[in-house]
Design a protein around this motif. Structure first.
Motif, PDB file in Angstrom:
ATOM      1  N   THR A 190      13.553 -59.726 -24.666  1.00 41.02           N
ATOM      2  CA  THR A 190      14.565 -59.004 -25.424  1.00 41.02           C
ATOM      3  C   THR A 190      15.941 -59.606 -25.161  1.00 41.02           C
ATOM      4  O   THR A 190      16.208 -60.136 -24.084  1.00 41.02           O
ATOM      5  N   ASN A 191      16.807 -59.498 -26.174  1.00 43.72           N
ATOM      6  CA  ASN A 191      18.166 -60.002 -26.073  1.00 43.72           C
ATOM      7  C   ASN A 191      19.118 -59.056 -26.798  1.00 43.72           C
ATOM      8  O   ASN A 191      18.735 -58.390 -27.751  1.00 43.72           O
ATOM      9  N   GLY A 192      20.353 -59.020 -26.334  1.00 45.49           N
ATOM     10  CA  GLY A 192      21.381 -58.295 -27.062  1.00 45.49           C
ATOM     11  C   GLY A 192      21.692 -56.908 -26.548  1.00 45.49           C
ATOM     12  O   GLY A 192      22.651 -56.286 -27.014  1.00 45.49           O
ATOM     13  N   TYR A 193      20.878 -56.373 -25.613  1.00 47.33           N
ATOM     14  CA  TYR A 193      21.216 -55.053 -25.072  1.00 47.33           C
ATOM     15  C   TYR A 193      22.476 -55.195 -24.230  1.00 47.33           C
ATOM     16  O   TYR A 193      22.513 -55.981 -23.289  1.00 47.33           O
ATOM     17  N   PRO A 194      23.518 -54.458 -24.572  1.00 50.34           N
ATOM     18  CA  PRO A 194      24.825 -54.743 -23.984  1.00 50.34           C
ATOM     19  C   PRO A 194      25.038 -54.124 -22.621  1.00 50.34           C
ATOM     20  O   PRO A 194      24.466 -53.109 -22.270  1.00 50.34           O
ATOM     21  N   MET A 195      25.897 -54.793 -21.882  1.00 51.77           N
ATOM     22  CA  MET A 195      26.512 -54.149 -20.735  1.00 51.77           C
ATOM     23  C   MET A 195      27.549 -53.192 -21.319  1.00 51.77           C
ATOM     24  O   MET A 195      27.940 -53.332 -22.485  1.00 51.77           O
ATOM     25  N   PRO A 196      28.005 -52.210 -20.543  1.00 52.11           N
ATOM     26  CA  PRO A 196      29.017 -51.305 -21.087  1.00 52.11           C
ATOM     27  C   PRO A 196      30.182 -52.067 -21.696  1.00 52.11           C
ATOM     28  O   PRO A 196      30.676 -53.042 -21.127  1.00 52.11           O
ATOM     29  N   TYR A 197      30.598 -51.619 -22.871  1.00 52.63           N
ATOM     30  CA  TYR A 197      31.645 -52.300 -23.634  1.00 52.63           C
ATOM     31  C   TYR A 197      32.972 -51.603 -23.392  1.00 52.63           C
ATOM     32  O   TYR A 197      33.168 -50.457 -23.778  1.00 52.63           O
ATOM     33  N   ALA A 198      33.885 -52.284 -22.741  1.00 49.24           N
ATOM     34  CA  ALA A 198      35.146 -51.655 -22.336  1.00 49.24           C
ATOM     35  C   ALA A 198      36.135 -51.578 -23.501  1.00 49.24           C
ATOM     36  O   ALA A 198      36.355 -52.550 -24.200  1.00 49.24           O
ATOM     37  N   ARG A 199      36.699 -50.409 -23.684  1.00 51.31           N
ATOM     38  CA  ARG A 199      37.791 -50.232 -24.633  1.00 51.31           C
ATOM     39  C   ARG A 199      39.101 -50.134 -23.860  1.00 51.31           C
ATOM     40  O   ARG A 199      39.120 -49.823 -22.678  1.00 51.31           O
ATOM     41  N   ALA A 200      40.204 -50.351 -24.536  1.00 52.69           N
ATOM     42  CA  ALA A 200      41.509 -50.331 -23.879  1.00 52.69           C
ATOM     43  C   ALA A 200      41.820 -48.947 -23.344  1.00 52.69           C
ATOM     44  O   ALA A 200      41.940 -47.988 -24.104  1.00 52.69           O
ATOM     45  N   GLY A 201      41.989 -48.850 -22.025  1.00 52.36           N
ATOM     46  CA  GLY A 201      42.217 -47.554 -21.408  1.00 52.36           C
ATOM     47  C   GLY A 201      43.576 -46.972 -21.724  1.00 52.36           C
ATOM     48  O   GLY A 201      43.716 -45.783 -21.972  1.00 52.36           O
ATOM     49  N   MET A 202      44.623 -47.798 -21.745  1.00 45.95           N
ATOM     50  CA  MET A 202      45.958 -47.291 -21.948  1.00 45.95           C
ATOM     51  C   MET A 202      46.134 -46.689 -23.339  1.00 45.95           C
ATOM     52  O   MET A 202      46.795 -45.677 -23.526  1.00 45.95           O
ATOM     53  N   MET A 203      45.531 -47.302 -24.346  1.00 47.80           N
ATOM     54  CA  MET A 203      45.626 -46.775 -25.702  1.00 47.80           C
ATOM     55  C   MET A 203      44.947 -45.416 -25.794  1.00 47.80           C
ATOM     56  O   MET A 203      45.469 -44.475 -26.365  1.00 47.80           O
ATOM     57  N   MET A 204      43.785 -45.309 -25.182  1.00 47.73           N
ATOM     58  CA  MET A 204      43.063 -44.045 -25.214  1.00 47.73           C
ATOM     59  C   MET A 204      43.803 -42.999 -24.390  1.00 47.73           C
ATOM     60  O   MET A 204      43.818 -41.828 -24.734  1.00 47.73           O
ATOM     61  N   LYS A 205      44.449 -43.428 -23.328  1.00 48.92           N
ATOM     62  CA  LYS A 205      45.187 -42.480 -22.509  1.00 48.92           C
ATOM     63  C   LYS A 205      46.295 -41.832 -23.325  1.00 48.92           C
ATOM     64  O   LYS A 205      46.499 -40.627 -23.293  1.00 48.92           O
ATOM     65  N   GLY A 206      47.002 -42.632 -24.097  1.00 50.92           N
ATOM     66  CA  GLY A 206      48.064 -42.094 -24.913  1.00 50.92           C
ATOM     67  C   GLY A 206      47.542 -41.122 -25.946  1.00 50.92           C
ATOM     68  O   GLY A 206      48.189 -40.120 -26.268  1.00 50.92           O
ATOM     69  N   ALA A 207      46.364 -41.381 -26.460  1.00 45.24           N
ATOM     70  CA  ALA A 207      45.796 -40.524 -27.501  1.00 45.24           C
ATOM     71  C   ALA A 207      45.278 -39.216 -26.926  1.00 45.24           C
ATOM     72  O   ALA A 207      45.305 -38.182 -27.582  1.00 45.24           O
ATOM     73  N   LEU A 208      44.814 -39.260 -25.678  1.00 43.54           N
ATOM     74  CA  LEU A 208      44.159 -38.088 -25.108  1.00 43.54           C
ATOM     75  C   LEU A 208      45.067 -37.227 -24.236  1.00 43.54           C
ATOM     76  O   LEU A 208      44.780 -36.066 -23.992  1.00 43.54           O
ATOM     77  N   ALA A 209      46.156 -37.804 -23.777  1.00 44.71           N
ATOM     78  CA  ALA A 209      46.955 -37.089 -22.787  1.00 44.71           C
ATOM     79  C   ALA A 209      47.654 -35.870 -23.365  1.00 44.71           C
ATOM     80  O   ALA A 209      47.832 -34.871 -22.687  1.00 44.71           O
ATOM     81  N   ASP A 210      48.066 -35.946 -24.612  1.00 48.26           N
ATOM     82  CA  ASP A 210      48.756 -34.822 -25.221  1.00 48.26           C
ATOM     83  C   ASP A 210      47.777 -33.706 -25.549  1.00 48.26           C
ATOM     84  O   ASP A 210      46.580 -33.910 -25.644  1.00 48.26           O
ATOM     85  N   SER A 211      48.308 -32.526 -25.774  1.00 51.01           N
ATOM     86  CA  SER A 211      47.455 -31.393 -26.122  1.00 51.01           C
ATOM     87  C   SER A 211      47.188 -31.404 -27.626  1.00 51.01           C
ATOM     88  O   SER A 211      47.417 -30.428 -28.334  1.00 51.01           O
TER      89      SER A 211
END
Length: 237
Positions: A190-211
């Motif tokens: 088998t091929n192609g099963y991914p390792m965890p795919y990292a997304r940009a943490g800082m961008m998500m932090k800005g989106a999630l930090a507010d209420s």
């Protein structure tokens, strides 16, 4: 004396004949053999979300620093345990000294501890992450294929790969005018099963930090494949 010489010659001849028979058997083993390869693939959803959060601080007193980190981490763990479907894993925890400018004297200590959250319920984990960002920082957000999904897709691909290999084997047999074939060996990979795919943490932090309303998360898919490599022996009419 002559009797011994004749016996030795007979033994030598017998060994030589045995070697010839083995060589002939080896030639026959590889007669009319063909190496074939078949590959199948499918798109598989990344259905597991992984968020890594951390707390980091410094203090001149290492004991007070450790207590502060532990208190912050325990509070986050208690809050996370209340959310169903979220798996908690404590990450690394490291402490190291801070030196003065001349790098000769320790002036304080810095400690960092991480918390890893996993879930197939993206909205629930996104909401929890937003709440925890009041006291923690985000390292990254990853997406991968859950173990159960991976096994299911591998089982389906295995059947498809074997079917594809057999179809190709039959085509080769027909092209050579054989009456049938037998599989000498077959390997599946088998091929192609991914390792965890990292997304940009800082961008998500800005989106999630507010209420604000919990943002929708799109994990995407991965194309996975399975190859069937093997050798067949074509049987003559």
């Amino acid at each position: 004396m002559s009797r011994f010489i004749r016996s030795a010659a007979i033994v030598t001849l017998s060994v030589g004949s045995l070697a010839s028979l083995q060589a002939m058997a080896a030639d026959e083993l590889h007669y009319n053999q063909i190496a074939l390869r078949a590959e199948v693939s499918q798109e598989v959803a990344r259905d597991k979300m992984i968020v890594t959060l951390y707390t980091e601080s410094q203090n001149s007193d290492p004991a007070k620093l450790a207590a502060e980190i532990t208190t912050t981490l325990n509070k986050a763990l208690d809050q996370a345990r209340e959310v169903k479907g979220v798996t908690l894993r404590q990450g690394s925890r490291n402490s190291y000294p801070i030196y003065d400018n001349k790098n000769q004297k320790i002036t304080g200590w810095r400690e960092r501890a991480a918390l890893r959250l996993e879930s197939a319920d993206f909205p629930a984990l996104s909401k929890l992450t937003g709440e925890l960002l009041n006291t923690l920082k985000m390292e990254n957000m990853d997406f991968t294929i859950a173990d159960a999904t991976r096994k299911s897709s591998e089982d389906a691909l295995l059947k498809e790969a074997v079917t594809a290999f057999k179809a190709r084997a039959q085509l080769a047999t027909d092209a050579l005018g054989g009456k049938g074939y037998k599989i000498v060996n077959l390997n599946l990979n088998t091929n192609g099963y991914p390792m965890p795919y990292a997304r940009a943490g800082m961008m998500m932090k800005g989106a999630l930090a507010d209420s604000a309303p919990t943002p929708e998360v799109e994990a995407g898919t991965s194309q996975v494949s399975m190859t069937a490599d093997g050798v067949i022996e074509v049987l003559q009419q």
